[in-house]
Design a protein around this motif. Structure first.
Motif, PDB file in Angstrom:
ATOM      1  N   LEU A 160       0.812  -1.221   0.000  1.00 50.77           N
ATOM      2  CA  LEU A 160       0.000   0.000   0.000  1.00 50.77           C
ATOM      3  C   LEU A 160       0.847   1.273   0.000  1.00 50.77           C
ATOM      4  O   LEU A 160       0.417   2.301  -0.505  1.00 50.77           O
ATOM      5  N   ALA A 161       2.043   1.195   0.560  1.00 49.47           N
ATOM      6  CA  ALA A 161       2.877   2.393   0.687  1.00 49.47           C
ATOM      7  C   ALA A 161       3.509   2.728  -0.663  1.00 49.47           C
ATOM      8  O   ALA A 161       3.901   1.837  -1.409  1.00 49.47           O
TER       9      ALA A 161
ATOM     10  N   SER B 294       1.171 -10.593  -0.637  1.00 55.40           N
ATOM     11  CA  SER B 294       0.590  -9.909   0.504  1.00 55.40           C
ATOM     12  C   SER B 294      -0.932 -10.052   0.416  1.00 55.40           C
ATOM     13  O   SER B 294      -1.470 -10.316  -0.659  1.00 55.40           O
ATOM     14  N   VAL B 295      -1.582  -9.873   1.550  1.00 53.36           N
ATOM     15  CA  VAL B 295      -3.028 -10.075   1.610  1.00 53.36           C
ATOM     16  C   VAL B 295      -3.754  -9.158   0.627  1.00 53.36           C
ATOM     17  O   VAL B 295      -4.667  -9.587  -0.083  1.00 53.36           O
ATOM     18  N   VAL B 296      -3.331  -7.880   0.571  1.00 51.28           N
ATOM     19  CA  VAL B 296      -4.046  -6.934  -0.303  1.00 51.28           C
ATOM     20  C   VAL B 296      -3.762  -7.193  -1.783  1.00 51.28           C
ATOM     21  O   VAL B 296      -4.577  -6.850  -2.637  1.00 51.28           O
ATOM     22  N   GLU B 297      -2.631  -7.798  -2.093  1.00 48.72           N
ATOM     23  CA  GLU B 297      -2.353  -8.148  -3.485  1.00 48.72           C
ATOM     24  C   GLU B 297      -3.229  -9.302  -3.952  1.00 48.72           C
ATOM     25  O   GLU B 297      -3.637  -9.371  -5.103  1.00 48.72           O
ATOM     26  N   LEU B 298      -3.471 -10.250  -3.054  1.00 51.34           N
ATOM     27  CA  LEU B 298      -4.258 -11.431  -3.426  1.00 51.34           C
ATOM     28  C   LEU B 298      -5.676 -11.015  -3.809  1.00 51.34           C
ATOM     29  O   LEU B 298      -6.196 -11.406  -4.837  1.00 51.34           O
ATOM     30  N   ASP B 299      -6.281 -10.216  -2.946  1.00 53.52           N
ATOM     31  CA  ASP B 299      -7.657  -9.788  -3.219  1.00 53.52           C
ATOM     32  C   ASP B 299      -7.946  -8.547  -2.380  1.00 53.52           C
ATOM     33  O   ASP B 299      -8.126  -8.634  -1.163  1.00 53.52           O
ATOM     34  N   GLU B 300      -7.980  -7.407  -3.071  1.00 51.66           N
ATOM     35  CA  GLU B 300      -8.185  -6.128  -2.395  1.00 51.66           C
ATOM     36  C   GLU B 300      -9.505  -6.055  -1.652  1.00 51.66           C
ATOM     37  O   GLU B 300      -9.674  -5.231  -0.760  1.00 51.66           O
TER      38      GLU B 300
END
Lengths: 289, 293
Positions: free
Chosen positions: A25-26, A264-270
Protein backbone atom coordinates in the motif's frame (compact mmCIF):
# COMPACT_ATOMS: atom_id res chain seq x y z
CA UNK A 1 11.02 9.90 7.05
CA UNK A 2 8.69 8.31 9.54
CA UNK A 3 9.94 5.15 11.20
CA UNK A 4 7.30 2.60 12.16
CA UNK A 5 8.21 -0.55 14.02
CA UNK A 6 5.70 -3.40 13.82
CA UNK A 7 6.10 -5.67 16.81
CA UNK A 8 4.01 -7.99 18.95
CA UNK A 9 4.49 -9.41 22.36
CA UNK A 10 3.31 -12.81 21.32
CA UNK A 11 4.55 -14.57 18.21
CA UNK A 12 2.33 -15.48 15.29
CA UNK A 13 -0.11 -12.60 15.64
CA UNK A 14 0.36 -11.45 12.04
CA UNK A 15 3.22 -8.93 12.03
CA UNK A 16 4.64 -10.11 8.74
CA UNK A 17 1.28 -10.41 6.95
CA UNK A 18 0.41 -6.86 7.95
CA UNK A 19 3.90 -5.50 7.18
CA UNK A 20 3.75 -7.05 3.70
CA UNK A 21 0.33 -5.53 3.05
CA UNK A 22 1.49 -2.10 4.20
CA UNK A 23 4.41 -2.58 1.82
CA UNK A 24 1.98 -3.09 -1.04
CA UNK A 25 0.00 0.00 0.00
CA UNK A 26 2.88 2.39 0.69
CA UNK A 27 4.11 4.40 -2.27
CA UNK A 28 7.51 5.55 -1.17
CA UNK A 29 8.91 3.41 1.61
CA UNK A 30 11.89 1.28 2.59
CA UNK A 31 11.61 -1.87 4.64
CA UNK A 32 13.63 -3.67 7.27
CA UNK A 33 13.00 -7.19 8.51
CA UNK A 34 14.35 -7.15 12.06
CA UNK A 35 13.00 -10.54 13.09
CA UNK A 36 16.45 -12.00 12.57
CA UNK A 37 15.63 -15.35 14.14
CA UNK A 38 12.74 -16.02 11.78
CA UNK A 39 13.05 -13.54 8.93
CA UNK A 40 10.05 -14.32 6.76
CA UNK A 41 9.23 -11.05 5.02
CA UNK A 42 11.53 -11.86 2.10
CA UNK A 43 9.37 -14.90 1.33
CA UNK A 44 6.65 -12.49 0.25
CA UNK A 45 8.88 -9.72 -1.12
CA UNK A 46 10.89 -12.25 -3.19
CA UNK A 47 13.59 -9.59 -3.51
CA UNK A 48 16.75 -9.51 -5.59
CA UNK A 49 19.76 -9.34 -3.31
CA UNK A 50 22.05 -6.51 -4.28
CA UNK A 51 24.63 -6.61 -1.54
CA UNK A 52 25.33 -9.24 1.08
CA UNK A 53 27.20 -8.69 4.32
CA UNK A 54 28.49 -10.97 7.02
CA UNK A 55 27.73 -10.05 10.57
CA UNK A 56 30.31 -10.87 13.21
CA UNK A 57 29.38 -10.15 16.76
CA UNK A 58 31.77 -10.18 19.67
CA UNK A 59 34.15 -13.08 19.51
CA UNK A 60 33.61 -16.11 21.70
CA UNK A 61 36.68 -18.02 22.76
CA UNK A 62 38.17 -21.48 22.88
CA UNK A 63 40.98 -23.02 24.89
CA UNK A 64 44.15 -24.30 23.22
CA UNK A 65 44.63 -27.55 25.13
CA UNK A 66 48.37 -27.85 24.35
CA UNK A 67 49.07 -24.52 25.98
CA UNK A 68 46.65 -24.71 28.90
CA UNK A 69 48.36 -25.24 32.28
CA UNK A 70 45.07 -26.25 33.94
CA UNK A 71 45.23 -23.48 36.54
CA UNK A 72 41.45 -23.14 36.50
CA UNK A 73 41.47 -19.33 36.58
CA UNK A 74 39.10 -19.09 33.59
CA UNK A 75 36.78 -21.64 35.19
CA UNK A 76 36.63 -19.58 38.37
CA UNK A 77 36.25 -16.22 36.66
CA UNK A 78 33.51 -17.14 34.19
CA UNK A 79 30.13 -16.01 35.47
CA UNK A 80 28.22 -17.62 32.63
CA UNK A 81 29.06 -21.23 33.54
CA UNK A 82 30.49 -21.39 30.04
CA UNK A 83 33.63 -23.29 31.00
CA UNK A 84 33.31 -27.00 31.67
CA UNK A 85 35.87 -28.94 33.67
CA UNK A 86 36.09 -32.51 32.45
CA UNK A 87 38.83 -34.68 34.02
CA UNK A 88 40.86 -31.63 34.95
CA UNK A 89 40.72 -30.25 31.43
CA UNK A 90 38.85 -27.08 30.60
CA UNK A 91 36.55 -26.56 27.65
CA UNK A 92 34.37 -23.65 26.56
CA UNK A 93 30.70 -24.46 26.13
CA UNK A 94 30.28 -22.17 23.13
CA UNK A 95 26.58 -21.41 23.33
CA UNK A 96 26.87 -20.40 26.98
CA UNK A 97 29.83 -18.12 26.27
CA UNK A 98 28.77 -14.46 26.24
CA UNK A 99 31.99 -13.25 24.63
CA UNK A 100 32.97 -11.08 27.59
CA UNK A 101 36.58 -11.96 26.84
CA UNK A 102 37.55 -11.89 30.52
CA UNK A 103 39.06 -15.40 30.50
CA UNK A 104 41.17 -14.60 27.46
CA UNK A 105 42.48 -11.37 28.94
CA UNK A 106 43.13 -13.05 32.31
CA UNK A 107 44.77 -16.28 31.12
CA UNK A 108 48.36 -16.24 32.42
CA UNK A 109 49.71 -18.30 29.50
CA UNK A 110 47.58 -16.92 26.64
CA UNK A 111 46.04 -20.33 26.06
CA UNK A 112 42.67 -18.83 25.13
CA UNK A 113 42.00 -17.45 21.69
CA UNK A 114 39.02 -15.90 19.97
CA UNK A 115 36.92 -17.98 17.58
CA UNK A 116 36.35 -16.46 14.19
CA UNK A 117 32.87 -17.51 13.28
CA UNK A 118 30.20 -15.40 11.65
CA UNK A 119 27.03 -14.95 13.64
CA UNK A 120 24.71 -13.72 10.93
CA UNK A 121 24.16 -12.43 7.41
CA UNK A 122 22.35 -9.39 6.19
CA UNK A 123 21.31 -8.22 2.79
CA UNK A 124 20.36 -5.11 0.87
CA UNK A 125 17.78 -6.09 -1.71
CA UNK A 126 15.27 -4.59 -4.09
CA UNK A 127 11.70 -5.68 -4.65
CA UNK A 128 8.42 -4.71 -6.26
CA UNK A 129 7.63 -2.81 -3.04
CA UNK A 130 10.94 -0.98 -2.77
CA UNK A 131 14.23 -1.63 -1.01
CA UNK A 132 14.30 -4.29 1.72
CA UNK A 133 17.12 -4.84 4.19
CA UNK A 134 16.92 -8.12 6.02
CA UNK A 135 19.11 -10.47 7.96
CA UNK A 136 19.31 -13.88 9.47
CA UNK A 137 21.04 -14.93 12.65
CA UNK A 138 23.16 -18.08 12.46
CA UNK A 139 21.52 -20.87 14.47
CA UNK A 140 22.68 -20.99 18.07
CA UNK A 141 24.27 -17.54 17.82
CA UNK A 142 24.22 -14.88 20.50
CA UNK A 143 21.51 -12.24 20.45
CA UNK A 144 22.94 -8.79 20.93
CA UNK A 145 20.63 -6.38 19.17
CA UNK A 146 23.61 -5.21 17.13
CA UNK A 147 22.61 -7.12 14.00
CA UNK A 148 19.20 -5.44 14.18
CA UNK A 149 20.81 -2.04 14.59
CA UNK A 150 22.93 -2.66 11.49
CA UNK A 151 19.85 -3.64 9.48
CA UNK A 152 17.90 -0.62 10.70
CA UNK A 153 20.76 1.79 10.08
CA UNK A 154 21.28 0.53 6.54
CA UNK A 155 17.57 0.74 5.74
CA UNK A 156 17.43 4.21 7.20
CA UNK A 157 20.43 5.31 5.11
CA UNK A 158 18.79 3.97 1.95
CA UNK A 159 15.54 5.65 2.93
CA UNK A 160 17.26 9.01 3.35
CA UNK A 161 19.05 8.67 0.00
CA UNK A 162 15.73 7.88 -1.71
CA UNK A 163 13.82 10.58 0.15
CA UNK A 164 11.45 7.86 1.35
CA UNK A 165 8.39 8.79 3.38
CA UNK A 166 8.46 5.69 5.56
CA UNK A 167 10.79 3.16 7.07
CA UNK A 168 8.62 0.17 7.95
CA UNK A 169 10.19 -2.36 10.29
CA UNK A 170 8.93 -5.93 10.68
CA UNK A 171 10.05 -6.68 14.22
CA UNK A 172 10.53 -9.72 16.45
CA UNK A 173 8.23 -11.17 19.09
CA UNK A 174 9.16 -10.78 22.75
CA UNK A 175 10.35 -7.97 24.98
CA UNK A 176 14.07 -8.68 25.02
CA UNK A 177 17.01 -6.95 23.41
CA UNK A 178 15.79 -7.71 19.86
CA UNK A 179 12.47 -5.99 20.49
CA UNK A 180 14.22 -3.07 22.17
CA UNK A 181 16.69 -2.70 19.29
CA UNK A 182 13.78 -2.72 16.82
CA UNK A 183 11.66 -0.03 18.44
CA UNK A 184 14.31 2.47 19.53
CA UNK A 185 14.37 5.51 17.27
CA UNK A 186 10.94 4.73 15.85
CA UNK A 187 8.22 7.36 15.68
CA UNK A 188 5.94 4.75 17.10
CA UNK A 189 5.63 1.04 17.69
CA UNK A 190 2.68 -0.62 16.01
CA UNK A 191 1.64 -3.53 18.19
CA UNK A 192 -0.22 -6.41 16.58
CA UNK A 193 -2.40 -8.05 19.21
CA UNK A 194 -4.59 -11.13 19.02
CA UNK A 195 -7.73 -11.60 21.11
CA UNK A 196 -6.52 -14.38 23.40
CA UNK A 197 -5.65 -14.30 27.09
CA UNK A 198 -2.03 -14.94 26.10
CA UNK A 199 -2.33 -12.11 23.61
CA UNK A 200 -3.51 -9.61 26.26
CA UNK A 201 -0.87 -10.74 28.72
CA UNK A 202 1.90 -10.25 26.18
CA UNK A 203 0.45 -7.01 24.80
CA UNK A 204 0.54 -5.44 28.26
CA UNK A 205 4.19 -6.36 28.70
CA UNK A 206 5.05 -4.92 25.28
CA UNK A 207 3.21 -1.67 26.00
CA UNK A 208 5.18 -1.34 29.24
CA UNK A 209 8.41 -2.03 27.38
CA UNK A 210 7.65 0.72 24.86
CA UNK A 211 6.85 3.10 27.74
CA UNK A 212 10.20 2.28 29.34
CA UNK A 213 11.91 3.48 26.17
CA UNK A 214 9.54 6.41 25.68
CA UNK A 215 8.16 5.11 22.40
CA UNK A 216 4.52 5.80 21.66
CA UNK A 217 2.29 2.92 20.71
CA UNK A 218 -0.59 2.20 18.35
CA UNK A 219 -2.43 -1.09 18.26
CA UNK A 220 -4.06 -3.31 15.64
CA UNK A 221 -6.22 -6.17 16.87
CA UNK A 222 -5.79 -8.97 14.37
CA UNK A 223 -8.31 -11.81 13.96
CA UNK A 224 -10.41 -9.78 16.39
CA UNK A 225 -13.63 -11.75 15.86
CA UNK A 226 -12.05 -15.03 17.04
CA UNK A 227 -12.92 -13.85 20.53
CA UNK A 228 -15.01 -10.70 20.59
CA UNK A 229 -15.09 -10.56 24.37
CA UNK A 230 -11.31 -10.50 24.70
CA UNK A 231 -11.07 -8.07 21.76
CA UNK A 232 -13.31 -5.75 23.79
CA UNK A 233 -11.05 -6.16 26.81
CA UNK A 234 -8.08 -5.16 24.68
CA UNK A 235 -9.96 -2.10 23.43
CA UNK A 236 -10.85 -1.08 26.95
CA UNK A 237 -7.30 -1.53 28.15
CA UNK A 238 -5.98 0.58 25.27
CA UNK A 239 -8.58 3.30 25.81
CA UNK A 240 -7.70 3.56 29.48
CA UNK A 241 -4.07 4.12 28.51
CA UNK A 242 -4.93 6.54 25.70
CA UNK A 243 -3.58 4.16 23.10
CA UNK A 244 -5.02 4.46 19.62
CA UNK A 245 -6.42 1.36 17.98
CA UNK A 246 -5.85 1.75 14.25
CA UNK A 247 -8.06 -1.08 13.14
CA UNK A 248 -9.62 -4.41 13.99
CA UNK A 249 -8.89 -6.99 11.33
CA UNK A 250 -11.33 -9.92 11.14
CA UNK A 251 -10.24 -13.52 10.76
CA UNK A 252 -10.07 -14.24 7.05
CA UNK A 253 -8.88 -17.45 5.42
CA UNK A 254 -7.56 -15.28 2.56
CA UNK A 255 -4.66 -14.32 4.83
CA UNK A 256 -3.51 -17.95 4.78
CA UNK A 257 -4.18 -18.23 1.06
CA UNK A 258 -2.07 -15.14 0.42
CA UNK A 259 0.77 -16.64 2.41
CA UNK A 260 0.58 -19.92 0.46
CA UNK A 261 0.89 -17.96 -2.74
CA UNK A 262 3.66 -15.81 -1.25
CA UNK A 263 1.71 -12.63 -1.84
CA UNK A 264 0.59 -9.91 0.50
CA UNK A 265 -3.03 -10.08 1.61
CA UNK A 266 -4.05 -6.93 -0.30
CA UNK A 267 -2.35 -8.15 -3.49
CA UNK A 268 -4.26 -11.43 -3.43
CA UNK A 269 -7.66 -9.79 -3.22
CA UNK A 270 -8.19 -6.13 -2.39
CA UNK A 271 -11.80 -6.75 -1.55
CA UNK A 272 -11.42 -9.55 1.02
CA UNK A 273 -12.61 -8.59 4.48
CA UNK A 274 -9.08 -8.70 5.90
CA UNK A 275 -7.79 -6.53 3.04
CA UNK A 276 -10.48 -3.93 3.65
CA UNK A 277 -9.52 -3.62 7.30
CA UNK A 278 -5.82 -3.52 6.50
CA UNK A 279 -6.40 -0.76 3.93
CA UNK A 280 -8.45 1.02 6.53
CA UNK A 281 -5.63 0.67 9.07
CA UNK A 282 -3.13 2.08 6.60
CA UNK A 283 -5.36 5.10 5.87
CA UNK A 284 -5.86 5.60 9.58
CA UNK A 285 -2.12 5.44 10.07
CA UNK A 286 -1.49 8.02 7.34
CA UNK A 287 -3.98 10.42 8.81
CA UNK A 288 -2.68 10.02 12.36
CA UNK A 289 0.89 11.09 11.56
CA UNK B 1 13.22 -37.09 31.12
CA UNK B 2 13.35 -33.59 29.67
CA UNK B 3 11.18 -32.85 26.68
CA UNK B 4 11.63 -29.40 25.18
CA UNK B 5 8.91 -27.92 22.95
CA UNK B 6 10.38 -25.51 20.41
CA UNK B 7 9.61 -23.66 17.20
CA UNK B 8 11.50 -21.17 15.08
CA UNK B 9 8.38 -19.19 14.32
CA UNK B 10 6.32 -17.57 17.03
CA UNK B 11 2.69 -18.48 17.50
CA UNK B 12 3.10 -21.99 16.11
CA UNK B 13 1.56 -23.60 19.19
CA UNK B 14 4.40 -24.44 21.59
CA UNK B 15 2.37 -23.51 24.65
CA UNK B 16 -0.67 -25.41 23.37
CA UNK B 17 1.35 -28.60 22.94
CA UNK B 18 3.28 -28.15 26.20
CA UNK B 19 0.27 -27.43 28.43
CA UNK B 20 -1.97 -30.13 26.95
CA UNK B 21 0.74 -32.79 27.06
CA UNK B 22 1.39 -31.82 30.67
CA UNK B 23 -2.31 -32.05 31.55
CA UNK B 24 -2.75 -35.47 29.94
CA UNK B 25 0.25 -36.91 31.76
CA UNK B 26 -0.81 -35.27 35.01
CA UNK B 27 -4.34 -36.67 34.92
CA UNK B 28 -3.84 -40.10 33.36
CA UNK B 29 -0.57 -41.31 34.86
CA UNK B 30 1.04 -41.43 38.28
CA UNK B 31 4.28 -40.06 36.88
CA UNK B 32 5.82 -36.98 38.41
CA UNK B 33 5.23 -34.35 35.77
CA UNK B 34 6.61 -30.84 35.52
CA UNK B 35 5.66 -27.99 33.25
CA UNK B 36 8.58 -25.61 32.87
CA UNK B 37 7.95 -22.25 31.21
CA UNK B 38 11.31 -21.05 29.92
CA UNK B 39 9.82 -18.47 27.54
CA UNK B 40 10.90 -15.84 30.02
CA UNK B 41 10.20 -12.81 27.81
CA UNK B 42 6.53 -13.73 27.37
CA UNK B 43 5.58 -16.58 29.69
CA UNK B 44 2.02 -17.71 28.94
CA UNK B 45 1.76 -21.29 30.18
CA UNK B 46 0.57 -20.11 33.61
CA UNK B 47 -2.62 -18.77 32.04
CA UNK B 48 -3.55 -22.34 31.10
CA UNK B 49 -2.53 -24.20 34.24
CA UNK B 50 -2.64 -21.82 37.20
CA UNK B 51 -6.09 -23.04 38.20
CA UNK B 52 -4.61 -26.51 38.74
CA UNK B 53 -2.31 -25.25 41.47
CA UNK B 54 -3.41 -23.69 44.71
CA UNK B 55 -1.87 -20.37 45.42
CA UNK B 56 1.17 -21.19 47.57
CA UNK B 57 3.68 -20.52 44.87
CA UNK B 58 7.24 -19.69 45.85
CA UNK B 59 8.85 -16.84 43.94
CA UNK B 60 12.59 -16.28 43.86
CA UNK B 61 13.89 -12.94 42.71
CA UNK B 62 16.77 -13.20 40.24
CA UNK B 63 19.42 -10.55 40.48
CA UNK B 64 22.46 -9.61 38.56
CA UNK B 65 25.33 -7.25 39.34
CA UNK B 66 26.40 -3.98 37.83
CA UNK B 67 29.49 -1.99 38.73
CA UNK B 68 29.30 1.10 40.84
CA UNK B 69 32.34 3.38 40.80
CA UNK B 70 33.96 4.97 43.84
CA UNK B 71 35.29 8.17 42.25
CA UNK B 72 37.46 8.92 45.29
CA UNK B 73 39.45 5.73 44.77
CA UNK B 74 39.25 5.65 40.98
CA UNK B 75 42.45 6.78 39.25
CA UNK B 76 40.72 6.91 35.86
CA UNK B 77 43.36 4.58 34.46
CA UNK B 78 40.85 3.13 31.98
CA UNK B 79 41.64 -0.53 32.60
CA UNK B 80 37.98 -1.37 33.22
CA UNK B 81 36.98 0.43 30.02
CA UNK B 82 39.54 -1.63 28.14
CA UNK B 83 38.40 -4.90 29.77
CA UNK B 84 34.71 -4.36 29.05
CA UNK B 85 34.02 -6.23 25.82
CA UNK B 86 30.57 -4.67 25.55
CA UNK B 87 31.76 -1.05 25.68
CA UNK B 88 29.36 -0.52 28.54
CA UNK B 89 31.61 1.79 30.55
CA UNK B 90 31.98 5.46 29.68
CA UNK B 91 34.81 7.43 31.21
CA UNK B 92 35.70 11.07 30.76
CA UNK B 93 39.04 11.39 32.47
CA UNK B 94 39.24 15.19 32.18
CA UNK B 95 36.16 15.73 34.32
CA UNK B 96 36.67 12.60 36.44
CA UNK B 97 33.44 10.97 35.45
CA UNK B 98 32.78 7.30 34.93
CA UNK B 99 29.53 5.38 34.56
CA UNK B 100 28.00 2.24 33.15
CA UNK B 101 25.21 1.67 30.61
CA UNK B 102 22.96 -0.68 32.52
CA UNK B 103 21.23 -1.96 29.38
CA UNK B 104 24.47 -3.15 27.88
CA UNK B 105 26.21 -4.52 30.99
CA UNK B 106 26.04 -8.31 31.18
CA UNK B 107 27.45 -8.62 34.68
CA UNK B 108 30.53 -10.52 33.51
CA UNK B 109 32.72 -9.00 36.22
CA UNK B 110 35.59 -8.11 33.88
CA UNK B 111 35.70 -4.53 35.17
CA UNK B 112 35.94 -5.62 38.78
CA UNK B 113 38.73 -8.02 37.85
CA UNK B 114 40.55 -5.31 35.93
CA UNK B 115 40.43 -2.64 38.62
CA UNK B 116 43.66 -2.32 40.61
CA UNK B 117 42.36 0.38 42.90
CA UNK B 118 39.36 -1.34 44.52
CA UNK B 119 37.26 1.42 43.05
CA UNK B 120 34.49 -0.84 41.78
CA UNK B 121 31.79 -2.22 44.01
CA UNK B 122 29.18 -4.40 42.39
CA UNK B 123 25.59 -3.70 43.28
CA UNK B 124 22.74 -5.97 42.41
CA UNK B 125 19.66 -5.19 40.38
CA UNK B 126 16.56 -7.30 39.80
CA UNK B 127 16.36 -8.82 36.32
CA UNK B 128 13.44 -11.19 36.77
CA UNK B 129 12.04 -13.98 38.88
CA UNK B 130 11.36 -17.68 38.96
CA UNK B 131 8.26 -19.09 40.60
CA UNK B 132 7.53 -22.68 41.56
CA UNK B 133 4.20 -24.30 42.44
CA UNK B 134 3.49 -27.87 43.51
CA UNK B 135 0.29 -29.90 43.54
CA UNK B 136 0.33 -33.67 44.03
CA UNK B 137 2.86 -35.14 41.56
CA UNK B 138 2.69 -32.05 39.44
CA UNK B 139 4.99 -29.07 39.48
CA UNK B 140 4.94 -25.81 37.58
CA UNK B 141 7.94 -23.56 37.13
CA UNK B 142 7.90 -20.18 35.42
CA UNK B 143 10.72 -17.76 34.63
CA UNK B 144 9.83 -14.15 34.02
CA UNK B 145 12.12 -11.40 32.71
CA UNK B 146 11.62 -7.95 34.22
CA UNK B 147 10.44 -5.45 31.64
CA UNK B 148 13.38 -3.45 30.35
CA UNK B 149 15.94 -6.05 31.36
CA UNK B 150 17.90 -7.76 28.61
CA UNK B 151 19.52 -10.55 30.62
CA UNK B 152 17.46 -13.48 29.39
CA UNK B 153 20.01 -16.24 29.89
CA UNK B 154 20.47 -15.92 33.66
CA UNK B 155 16.69 -16.34 34.05
CA UNK B 156 16.71 -19.38 31.76
CA UNK B 157 19.53 -20.86 33.83
CA UNK B 158 17.65 -20.21 37.05
CA UNK B 159 14.60 -21.95 35.55
CA UNK B 160 16.73 -24.93 34.54
CA UNK B 161 17.95 -25.30 38.11
CA UNK B 162 14.36 -26.05 39.18
CA UNK B 163 14.06 -29.06 36.86
CA UNK B 164 13.83 -32.36 38.72
CA UNK B 165 15.90 -35.07 37.07
CA UNK B 166 13.58 -37.92 38.03
CA UNK B 167 10.44 -36.28 36.65
CA UNK B 168 8.99 -35.95 33.21
CA UNK B 169 9.73 -32.30 32.51
CA UNK B 170 7.95 -30.56 29.67
CA UNK B 171 9.72 -27.35 28.77
CA UNK B 172 7.99 -24.48 26.94
CA UNK B 173 10.55 -22.25 25.19
CA UNK B 174 10.87 -18.87 23.48
CA UNK B 175 10.48 -18.73 19.70
CA UNK B 176 13.63 -18.49 17.64
CA UNK B 177 16.89 -20.24 16.93
CA UNK B 178 19.38 -18.27 19.03
CA UNK B 179 21.67 -19.42 21.80
CA UNK B 180 18.72 -19.05 24.21
CA UNK B 181 17.28 -22.18 22.64
CA UNK B 182 20.65 -23.96 22.65
CA UNK B 183 20.96 -23.20 26.35
CA UNK B 184 17.56 -24.77 27.04
CA UNK B 185 17.76 -27.82 24.81
CA UNK B 186 21.35 -28.69 25.69
CA UNK B 187 20.07 -30.87 28.55
CA UNK B 188 16.89 -32.03 26.84
CA UNK B 189 16.47 -35.73 26.13
CA UNK B 190 14.04 -35.10 23.35
CA UNK B 191 12.82 -32.09 21.42
CA UNK B 192 9.35 -31.66 19.95
CA UNK B 193 9.33 -29.07 17.16
CA UNK B 194 5.96 -27.46 16.58
CA UNK B 195 5.49 -26.32 13.01
CA UNK B 196 2.74 -24.35 11.37
CA UNK B 197 1.84 -25.62 7.89
CA UNK B 198 2.76 -22.52 5.93
CA UNK B 199 5.56 -21.16 3.80
CA UNK B 200 6.83 -19.26 6.86
CA UNK B 201 6.49 -22.36 9.02
CA UNK B 202 8.59 -24.51 6.72
CA UNK B 203 11.27 -21.83 6.35
CA UNK B 204 11.62 -21.48 10.11
CA UNK B 205 11.38 -25.26 10.68
CA UNK B 206 14.39 -25.89 8.47
CA UNK B 207 16.49 -23.45 10.51
CA UNK B 208 15.37 -25.07 13.74
CA UNK B 209 16.25 -28.54 12.44
CA UNK B 210 19.72 -27.29 11.59
CA UNK B 211 20.18 -26.10 15.14
CA UNK B 212 18.95 -29.44 16.55
CA UNK B 213 21.32 -31.36 14.31
CA UNK B 214 24.20 -29.12 15.42
CA UNK B 215 23.46 -30.10 19.00
CA UNK B 216 22.86 -33.76 18.01
CA UNK B 217 19.42 -33.83 19.56
CA UNK B 218 16.72 -36.42 18.95
CA UNK B 219 13.56 -34.74 17.78
CA UNK B 220 10.26 -35.10 16.02
CA UNK B 221 7.72 -32.68 14.61
CA UNK B 222 4.14 -31.83 15.50
CA UNK B 223 2.22 -30.07 12.74
CA UNK B 224 -0.30 -27.74 14.32
CA UNK B 225 -3.43 -26.21 12.77
CA UNK B 226 -3.30 -28.73 9.96
CA UNK B 227 -5.95 -28.08 7.27
CA UNK B 228 -4.71 -30.45 4.60
CA UNK B 229 -4.06 -27.71 2.08
CA UNK B 230 -0.32 -27.25 2.54
CA UNK B 231 1.58 -30.53 2.46
CA UNK B 232 5.11 -29.35 1.90
CA UNK B 233 6.06 -29.79 5.53
CA UNK B 234 4.95 -33.42 5.46
CA UNK B 235 6.88 -34.00 2.26
CA UNK B 236 9.94 -32.36 3.73
CA UNK B 237 9.75 -34.55 6.84
CA UNK B 238 9.32 -37.69 4.77
CA UNK B 239 12.15 -36.78 2.45
CA UNK B 240 14.49 -36.20 5.37
CA UNK B 241 13.41 -39.13 7.52
CA UNK B 242 12.17 -36.92 10.33
CA UNK B 243 9.45 -38.42 12.51
CA UNK B 244 6.04 -36.76 12.27
CA UNK B 245 4.75 -37.15 15.81
CA UNK B 246 1.27 -35.72 15.47
CA UNK B 247 -1.06 -33.69 13.28
CA UNK B 248 -3.19 -31.38 15.37
CA UNK B 249 -5.99 -30.22 13.07
CA UNK B 250 -7.26 -26.68 12.76
CA UNK B 251 -10.64 -26.33 14.39
CA UNK B 252 -12.36 -23.06 15.19
CA UNK B 253 -13.34 -24.39 18.61
CA UNK B 254 -9.67 -25.16 19.39
CA UNK B 255 -8.79 -21.56 18.55
CA UNK B 256 -11.63 -20.37 20.75
CA UNK B 257 -10.70 -22.59 23.73
CA UNK B 258 -7.12 -21.52 23.33
CA UNK B 259 -8.07 -17.87 23.38
CA UNK B 260 -9.89 -18.44 26.68
CA UNK B 261 -6.96 -20.46 28.06
CA UNK B 262 -9.06 -23.61 28.22
CA UNK B 263 -7.00 -26.75 27.76
CA UNK B 264 -8.03 -28.62 24.61
CA UNK B 265 -7.78 -32.06 26.22
CA UNK B 266 -10.28 -31.07 28.89
CA UNK B 267 -12.81 -30.06 26.26
CA UNK B 268 -12.32 -32.63 23.52
CA UNK B 269 -11.99 -36.13 24.98
CA UNK B 270 -10.61 -37.64 21.80
CA UNK B 271 -7.49 -35.51 22.18
CA UNK B 272 -6.51 -37.32 25.39
CA UNK B 273 -5.50 -40.42 23.48
CA UNK B 274 -3.82 -38.32 20.79
CA UNK B 275 -1.60 -36.62 23.34
CA UNK B 276 -0.89 -39.92 25.12
CA UNK B 277 0.11 -41.36 21.77
CA UNK B 278 2.38 -38.38 21.23
CA UNK B 279 4.09 -39.14 24.54
CA UNK B 280 4.42 -42.87 23.70
CA UNK B 281 5.91 -41.93 20.34
CA UNK B 282 8.45 -39.62 21.99
CA UNK B 283 9.35 -42.30 24.52
CA UNK B 284 9.81 -45.03 21.95
CA UNK B 285 12.03 -42.89 19.69
CA UNK B 286 14.05 -41.83 22.70
CA UNK B 287 14.54 -45.42 23.90
CA UNK B 288 15.35 -46.65 20.42
CA UNK B 289 17.95 -43.93 19.87
CA UNK B 290 19.44 -44.45 23.33
CA UNK B 291 20.22 -48.05 22.45
CA UNK B 292 22.47 -46.91 19.63
CA UNK B 293 24.44 -44.50 21.76
Amino acid sequence: MKQISIISGKGGTGKTSIAASFAALANNAVFADCDVEAADLHLIFKPVVEEAFEYNSLKKVHIIQDECIRCGLCFNLCRFDAIDRIRNKYYVRTFSCEACDLCRKACPVSAIEPIDKKTGDYFISSSRFGPLVYGQLVVGAEISGELISHIKDLASEIGNENNADFLIIDGPPGIGINAIASITGSDFALLIAEPTQSGIHDLKRSIKLAATYDISVKVIINKWDLNIEIANQIEKYCMSGNIEILSKIPFDINVSHAMFQQKSVVELDETSIASESIIDAWKQLLSSI
Amino acid sequence: MNIAIVSGKGGAGKTTIATNLFEVLRTTSDLSVELIDANVEQPNAHLFVESLFNDDCITKVIQSNIPSFDTDKCTFCGRCVHFCAYNAIVMVKEVKQISVYEDICKSCGACTYACNDSAIVEVSRIIGDVSVSNEGNAKFVEGRLSIGSTLVKPIIKAVKREITKTSISIIDTPPGISSYISEIIYDANFVIVVAEPSVFGLHDLKLMIKSLNDLRKDFGVVVNRFRGEYNEIHEYLKGNNIPLLMNLPFKTEYAEWNSQTKLLVNNDDSLNSDFLKLFEEVKSIYIQKSMYR
